[in-house]
Write a protein that holds these residues in place. Structure first.
Motif, PDB file in Angstrom:
ATOM      1  N   GLY A 105       0.824  -1.189   0.000  1.00 20.57           N
ATOM      2  CA  GLY A 105       0.000   0.000   0.000  1.00 20.57           C
ATOM      3  C   GLY A 105       0.861   1.243   0.000  1.00 20.57           C
ATOM      4  O   GLY A 105       1.959   1.247  -0.553  1.00 20.57           O
ATOM      5  N   GLU A 106       0.384   2.277   0.662  1.00 23.96           N
ATOM      6  CA  GLU A 106       1.064   3.568   0.654  1.00 23.96           C
ATOM      7  C   GLU A 106       2.313   3.586   1.533  1.00 23.96           C
ATOM      8  O   GLU A 106       3.298   4.257   1.218  1.00 23.96           O
ATOM      9  N   VAL A 107       2.301   2.860   2.667  1.00 28.12           N
ATOM     10  CA  VAL A 107       3.395   2.947   3.642  1.00 28.12           C
ATOM     11  C   VAL A 107       3.886   1.563   4.048  1.00 28.12           C
ATOM     12  O   VAL A 107       3.799   1.182   5.213  1.00 28.12           O
ATOM     13  N   PRO A 108       4.460   0.756   3.135  1.00 30.11           N
ATOM     14  CA  PRO A 108       4.820  -0.629   3.464  1.00 30.11           C
ATOM     15  C   PRO A 108       6.168  -0.808   4.171  1.00 30.11           C
ATOM     16  O   PRO A 108       6.437  -1.877   4.731  1.00 30.11           O
ATOM     17  N   ASN A 109       7.024   0.228   4.149  1.00 34.87           N
ATOM     18  CA  ASN A 109       8.388   0.046   4.657  1.00 34.87           C
ATOM     19  C   ASN A 109       8.392  -0.284   6.143  1.00 34.87           C
ATOM     20  O   ASN A 109       7.758   0.387   6.943  1.00 34.87           O
ATOM     21  N   GLY A 110       9.139  -1.335   6.502  1.00 30.90           N
ATOM     22  CA  GLY A 110       9.254  -1.760   7.881  1.00 30.90           C
ATOM     23  C   GLY A 110       8.253  -2.833   8.264  1.00 30.90           C
ATOM     24  O   GLY A 110       8.237  -3.275   9.422  1.00 30.90           O
ATOM     25  N   TYR A 111       7.420  -3.245   7.312  1.00 33.04           N
ATOM     26  CA  TYR A 111       6.365  -4.229   7.573  1.00 33.04           C
ATOM     27  C   TYR A 111       6.421  -5.349   6.542  1.00 33.04           C
ATOM     28  O   TYR A 111       6.898  -5.162   5.428  1.00 33.04           O
ATOM     29  N   ASN A 112       5.901  -6.513   6.953  1.00 39.88           N
ATOM     30  CA  ASN A 112       5.716  -7.614   6.016  1.00 39.88           C
ATOM     31  C   ASN A 112       4.406  -8.317   6.319  1.00 39.88           C
ATOM     32  O   ASN A 112       3.938  -8.298   7.464  1.00 39.88           O
ATOM     33  N   VAL A 113       3.852  -8.938   5.305  1.00 38.34           N
ATOM     34  CA  VAL A 113       2.590  -9.665   5.494  1.00 38.34           C
ATOM     35  C   VAL A 113       2.677 -11.005   4.782  1.00 38.34           C
ATOM     36  O   VAL A 113       3.544 -11.238   3.941  1.00 38.34           O
ATOM     37  N   SER A 114       1.757 -11.871   5.144  1.00 38.41           N
ATOM     38  CA  SER A 114       1.570 -13.132   4.445  1.00 38.41           C
ATOM     39  C   SER A 114       0.090 -13.467   4.517  1.00 38.41           C
ATOM     40  O   SER A 114      -0.614 -12.987   5.389  1.00 38.41           O
ATOM     41  N   ARG A 115      -0.379 -14.261   3.583  1.00 37.00           N
ATOM     42  CA  ARG A 115      -1.785 -14.684   3.603  1.00 37.00           C
ATOM     43  C   ARG A 115      -1.838 -16.128   3.117  1.00 37.00           C
ATOM     44  O   ARG A 115      -1.959 -16.394   1.934  1.00 37.00           O
ATOM     45  N   SER A 116      -1.750 -17.026   4.077  1.00 37.07           N
ATOM     46  CA  SER A 116      -1.758 -18.448   3.718  1.00 37.07           C
ATOM     47  C   SER A 116      -3.180 -19.018   3.704  1.00 37.07           C
ATOM     48  O   SER A 116      -3.424 -20.061   3.079  1.00 37.07           O
ATOM     49  N   THR A 117      -4.115 -18.354   4.369  1.00 40.60           N
ATOM     50  CA  THR A 117      -5.514 -18.809   4.369  1.00 40.60           C
ATOM     51  C   THR A 117      -6.422 -17.614   4.086  1.00 40.60           C
ATOM     52  O   THR A 117      -6.003 -16.457   4.199  1.00 40.60           O
ATOM     53  N   THR A 118      -7.656 -17.883   3.730  1.00 42.71           N
ATOM     54  CA  THR A 118      -8.630 -16.803   3.522  1.00 42.71           C
ATOM     55  C   THR A 118      -8.877 -16.037   4.815  1.00 42.71           C
ATOM     56  O   THR A 118      -9.092 -14.827   4.804  1.00 42.71           O
ATOM     57  N   GLU A 119      -8.826 -16.731   5.952  1.00 46.76           N
ATOM     58  CA  GLU A 119      -9.240 -16.135   7.224  1.00 46.76           C
ATOM     59  C   GLU A 119      -8.192 -15.237   7.869  1.00 46.76           C
ATOM     60  O   GLU A 119      -8.535 -14.295   8.572  1.00 46.76           O
ATOM     61  N   ASP A 120      -6.902 -15.536   7.683  1.00 47.46           N
ATOM     62  CA  ASP A 120      -5.866 -14.879   8.481  1.00 47.46           C
ATOM     63  C   ASP A 120      -4.953 -13.994   7.646  1.00 47.46           C
ATOM     64  O   ASP A 120      -4.570 -14.353   6.530  1.00 47.46           O
ATOM     65  N   PHE A 121      -4.569 -12.868   8.247  1.00 49.75           N
ATOM     66  CA  PHE A 121      -3.707 -11.915   7.532  1.00 49.75           C
ATOM     67  C   PHE A 121      -2.802 -11.239   8.556  1.00 49.75           C
ATOM     68  O   PHE A 121      -3.029 -10.102   8.966  1.00 49.75           O
TER      69      PHE A 121
END
Lengths: 119, 106
Positions: free
Chosen positions: A58-74
């Protein structure tokens, strides 16, 4: 339906520590989002996901990471926390698909937020 | 130029007043316009949802979209102390205003 849940509610981190903010939704929404909200600054998008296995910045991603292995969790990962990451973090979800015959629905459902302080 | 501009207030009105909250936007492609209400220390919740131009009414709340002026409004009639919150406009999938803080004084 619990809707969108976030844990923890509050957290204090020392500079350089890492942590994961948890987010889950039980509405079978395909889109999920992470925002941060600073006083007077509105909501800034950090990352979003259009479905399991697919994420984008998105607009401010630096310093963060994400993953989405299932529909339910983020989950949102903070590596090497910095004072600039002191904020309130909101997770949200929405459904993308035919709604009222008008295509995509952009209505977002928000979690209660995580208040993070980095000192 | 920001995608969405919203006057942050704060706005303070007496109970029973009519409240007008406004946002302007720059992207003429926006078709979906939303108003969220956020109580203190809570997550935003969807209040009103409008597609394209025109008005939409829901009880004491009216959402208005003027696409020619790129201007949206939320009107609250007979305002109540329970309406005291921050109101955020939103457009498209990702674009939020900064929020207007409203206090309704009994």
């Amino acid at each position: 339906n619990a809707g969108v849940t976030q844990t923890p509610k509050f957290r204090i981190l020392k500079i350089g520590q890492s942590m994961t903010l948890q987010c889950a939704q039980d509405m079978n929404h395909n889109y999920m989002y992470w925002y941060r909200q600073d006083p007077g600054m509105g909501l800034k998008l950090i990352y979003y996901s259009v479905g399991a296995g697919i994420t984008d910045k998105g607009e401010v991603p630096n310093g963060y990471n994400v993953s989405r292995s299932t529909t339910e969790d983020f989950p949102l990962r903070l590596e090497l926390a910095a004072p600039s990451q002191t904020s309130v973090y909101f997770c949200a979800s929405s459904y993308s698909g035919e709604t009222w015959g008008r295509g995509d629905s952009y209505e977002q459902y928000f979690g209660p937020g995580t208040r993070l302080t980095v000192t | 130029q920001k995608e969405v501009e919203q006057d942050p207030g704060p706005l303070s009105v007496p109970e029973g007043a009519i409240v007008s909250l406004n946002c302007t936007y720059s992207n003429s492609a926006f078709q979906y316009f939303m108003w969220y209400r956020q109580y203190s220390r809570k997550g935003p919740e969807l209040l009103m949802y409008t597609y394209s131009s025109g008005n939409k009414e829901d009880g004491r709340f009216t959402a208005q979209v003027d696409k020619s002026s790129k201007y949206i409004s939320l009107f609250i009639r007979d305002s109540q102390p329970s309406d005291s919150a921050t109101y955020l406009c939103a457009m498209g999938r990702f674009y939020f205003g900064t929020g207007t803080s409203l206090t309704v004084i009994p």
